[in-house]
Design an enzyme around this catalytic site. Sequence first.
Site, mmCIF file in Angstrom:
data_model
loop_
_atom_site.group_PDB
_atom_site.id
_atom_site.type_symbol
_atom_site.label_atom_id
_atom_site.label_comp_id
_atom_site.label_asym_id
_atom_site.label_seq_id
_atom_site.Cartn_x
_atom_site.Cartn_y
_atom_site.Cartn_z
ATOM 1 N N ARG A 106 0.836 -1.215 0.000
ATOM 2 C CA ARG A 106 0.000 0.000 0.000
ATOM 3 C C ARG A 106 0.869 1.263 0.000
ATOM 4 N NH1 ARG A 106 -4.991 -1.048 2.903
ATOM 5 N NH2 ARG A 106 -6.002 -2.811 1.881
ATOM 6 N N ASP B 256 -16.506 9.103 6.705
ATOM 7 C CA ASP B 256 -15.396 8.146 6.664
ATOM 8 C C ASP B 256 -14.114 8.946 6.916
ATOM 9 O OD1 ASP B 256 -15.191 5.083 5.298
ATOM 10 O OD2 ASP B 256 -13.301 6.198 5.386
HETATM 11 C C1 SAM Z 1 -14.416 -2.247 5.382
HETATM 12 S S1 SAM Z 1 -14.997 -0.621 5.147
HETATM 13 C C2 SAM Z 1 -16.696 -0.810 5.606
HETATM 14 C C3 SAM Z 1 -17.612 -0.049 4.684
HETATM 15 C C4 SAM Z 1 -19.117 -0.212 4.939
HETATM 16 N N1 SAM Z 1 -19.488 0.288 6.242
HETATM 17 C C5 SAM Z 1 -19.579 -1.641 4.784
HETATM 18 O O1 SAM Z 1 -19.853 -2.313 5.781
HETATM 19 O O2 SAM Z 1 -19.644 -2.118 3.643
HETATM 20 C C6 SAM Z 1 -14.291 0.216 6.571
HETATM 21 C C7 SAM Z 1 -14.260 1.717 6.422
HETATM 22 O O3 SAM Z 1 -13.920 2.291 7.692
HETATM 23 C C8 SAM Z 1 -13.144 3.438 7.470
HETATM 24 N N2 SAM Z 1 -12.395 3.792 8.683
HETATM 25 C C9 SAM Z 1 -11.324 3.153 9.219
HETATM 26 N N3 SAM Z 1 -10.896 3.794 10.322
HETATM 27 C C10 SAM Z 1 -11.722 4.862 10.493
HETATM 28 C C11 SAM Z 1 -11.789 5.902 11.453
HETATM 29 N N4 SAM Z 1 -10.913 5.991 12.466
HETATM 30 N N5 SAM Z 1 -12.755 6.826 11.321
HETATM 31 C C12 SAM Z 1 -13.655 6.758 10.303
HETATM 32 N N6 SAM Z 1 -13.638 5.800 9.365
HETATM 33 C C13 SAM Z 1 -12.678 4.854 9.462
HETATM 34 C C14 SAM Z 1 -12.263 3.040 6.285
HETATM 35 O O4 SAM Z 1 -11.731 4.157 5.621
HETATM 36 C C15 SAM Z 1 -13.207 2.208 5.440
HETATM 37 O O5 SAM Z 1 -13.790 2.956 4.403
#
Ligand code: SAM
Length: 281
Positions: A44, A145
């Site tokens: 990454r 996000d």
């Molecule tokens: C696996 S995706 C899940 C997306 C969606 N909620 C779903 O279930 O399909 C996890 C998301 O959490 C976000 N994320 C990770 N750490 C975070 C944080 N500290 N604050 C806000 N978002 C965060 C990531 O950028 C990512 O887009």
Amino acid sequence: MTRTDQPEREFEYGWEDFEAARKLLYAVTGISMADSKFQLVYSRLARRLRALRLKSVAQYLRYLADHGEEQEHFVNALTTNLTSFFREPHHFEVLARFLREHAGRGRRFSLWCAAASTGEEPYSMAMVALEALGDNPPVSIIATDIDSQVLQHGRNGIYTAERCRGISTARLKRFCLRGKAGTPHQDMVKMRPELGRLIEFRTLNLLSNQWALSPPFDIIFCRNVMIYFDKPTQRKLLERMVPMLTDDGLYIAGHSESFTNASNLVRLVDRTVYVPVRRTT
Ligand SMILES: C[S@@+](CC[C@H](N)C(=O)[O-])C[C@H]1O[C@@H](n2cnc3c(N)ncnc32)[C@H](O)[C@@H]1O
């Protein structure tokens, strides 16, 4: 792979670099990276090293310390954004039922999608809102996000046809516009403006002390993000989110996220669907 293996790599990278990168990521985002993510972190970050013409991950980490604006790219590179339309479909049935049962008497619904990624989740919520309540539903969805890049994708609302597989034919017809055959957009699908109008995409770090939000929320979709956090962080977040719900509100978690050990905060009412527990004293 063991800690001593050193395969040929385009950029210098070792366990010390991995440790430093994951420590920083944890401090900024709350995301805990297991040892098994060693190679993933390298691949990454390699994109950033190439873009910045750097030679080693150690050099990149020094660059990061000196250039505050790089932190956004660092975070964007290391988040996992896997999502899809109508992922875990039973939650959208719960949403439809909730909206229908609570509609009326001028009630407006405020929904928070707390890890919206590239937007498939909030667009799915918007489709359900239109189906349940008709045109111009009294619904607003705040989609947040930490990753600014995925949110921009969400704002654009354009996806490959492949990524729209989770949308039924009837919904595709009603809510989406297909690119014209014979044009470069032929395999692309655009969300109709009536969906976009219900959603506001905004950058928000769940770990930050201040959230620019306007509670209360009727439903919080916080799915498949808690799994990246350790237990104390999960608990702290839940303690902040639950009081933001209306008394009849719902907290919706991802399929592998369980809060049955937080019985003073939430009560399970359906598969990974919780209601707030209010203290009576
Ligand atoms: C696996 S995706 C899940 C997306 C969606 N909620 C779903 O279930 O399909 C996890 C998301 O959490 C976000 N994320 C990770 N750490 C975070 C944080 N500290 N604050 C806000 N978002 C965060 C990531 O950028 C990512 O887009």
